[in-house]
Design a protein around this motif. Sequence first.
Motif, mmCIF file in Angstrom:
data_model
loop_
_atom_site.group_PDB
_atom_site.id
_atom_site.type_symbol
_atom_site.label_atom_id
_atom_site.label_comp_id
_atom_site.label_asym_id
_atom_site.label_seq_id
_atom_site.Cartn_x
_atom_site.Cartn_y
_atom_site.Cartn_z
ATOM 1 N N ALA A 1 0.835 -1.205 0.000
ATOM 2 C CA ALA A 1 0.000 0.000 0.000
ATOM 3 C C ALA A 1 0.868 1.252 0.000
ATOM 4 O O ALA A 1 0.593 2.212 -0.726
ATOM 5 N N TYR A 2 1.922 1.234 0.787
ATOM 6 C CA TYR A 2 2.828 2.384 0.834
ATOM 7 C C TYR A 2 3.555 2.544 -0.494
ATOM 8 O O TYR A 2 3.720 3.648 -0.996
ATOM 9 N N ARG A 3 3.988 1.404 -1.062
ATOM 10 C CA ARG A 3 4.685 1.441 -2.349
ATOM 11 C C ARG A 3 3.762 2.003 -3.425
ATOM 12 O O ARG A 3 4.183 2.828 -4.239
ATOM 13 N N LYS A 4 2.495 1.598 -3.408
ATOM 14 C CA LYS A 4 1.530 2.099 -4.395
ATOM 15 C C LYS A 4 1.387 3.622 -4.267
ATOM 16 O O LYS A 4 1.406 4.337 -5.265
ATOM 17 N N TYR A 5 1.285 4.110 -3.043
ATOM 18 C CA TYR A 5 1.175 5.551 -2.824
ATOM 19 C C TYR A 5 2.414 6.268 -3.369
ATOM 20 O O TYR A 5 2.303 7.287 -4.041
ATOM 21 N N CYS A 6 3.593 5.703 -3.097
ATOM 22 C CA CYS A 6 4.841 6.314 -3.565
ATOM 23 C C CYS A 6 4.899 6.339 -5.089
ATOM 24 O O CYS A 6 5.258 7.352 -5.688
ATOM 25 N N GLU A 7 4.544 5.226 -5.716
ATOM 26 C CA GLU A 7 4.589 5.153 -7.176
ATOM 27 C C GLU A 7 3.594 6.115 -7.812
ATOM 28 O O GLU A 7 3.919 6.784 -8.794
ATOM 29 N N GLU A 8 2.393 6.191 -7.266
ATOM 30 C CA GLU A 8 1.366 7.084 -7.813
ATOM 31 C C GLU A 8 1.780 8.549 -7.740
ATOM 32 O O GLU A 8 1.365 9.356 -8.568
ATOM 33 N N ASN A 9 2.601 8.885 -6.742
ATOM 34 C CA ASN A 9 2.980 10.280 -6.539
ATOM 35 C C ASN A 9 4.429 10.587 -6.893
ATOM 36 O O ASN A 9 4.890 11.704 -6.707
ATOM 37 N N LYS B 1 1.466 9.918 5.171
ATOM 38 C CA LYS B 1 1.717 10.461 3.831
ATOM 39 C C LYS B 1 2.668 11.655 3.903
ATOM 40 O O LYS B 1 3.546 11.808 3.052
ATOM 41 N N TYR C 1 7.228 9.412 -5.522
ATOM 42 C CA TYR C 1 8.164 9.488 -4.415
ATOM 43 C C TYR C 1 9.160 8.347 -4.510
ATOM 44 O O TYR C 1 8.774 7.199 -4.693
ATOM 45 N N ARG D 1 6.413 11.999 2.205
ATOM 46 C CA ARG D 1 6.882 13.166 1.441
ATOM 47 C C ARG D 1 8.198 13.687 2.003
ATOM 48 O O ARG D 1 9.114 14.026 1.240
#
Length: 75
Positions: free
Chosen positions: A8-16, A45, A18, A49
């Motif tokens: 889930a964290y990796r998905k957030y990073c990839e989408e943004n 989040k 990071y 960042r």
Amino acid sequence: QLLGKSKAYRKYCEENGYQIDAVYFVDYYTANGWMAGKNKMRDWKATVRNWSRREMERQAPAKPKHPPIPGVPTL
């Protein structure tokens, strides 16, 4: 279980965009009880960042502390 969290964290990073290691992030904060200093983490989040920003700063070439002096060779 941690691997699922890191996805889930990796998905957030990839989408943004990071550039952090999500597995390392999850491992680090899990080992520290999801504490940011002495306080419970309130916004993961924002922490992602900040990690990303610090990683970019570490990878950037070092800025000279003083401007070059004309006529003096640099090392």
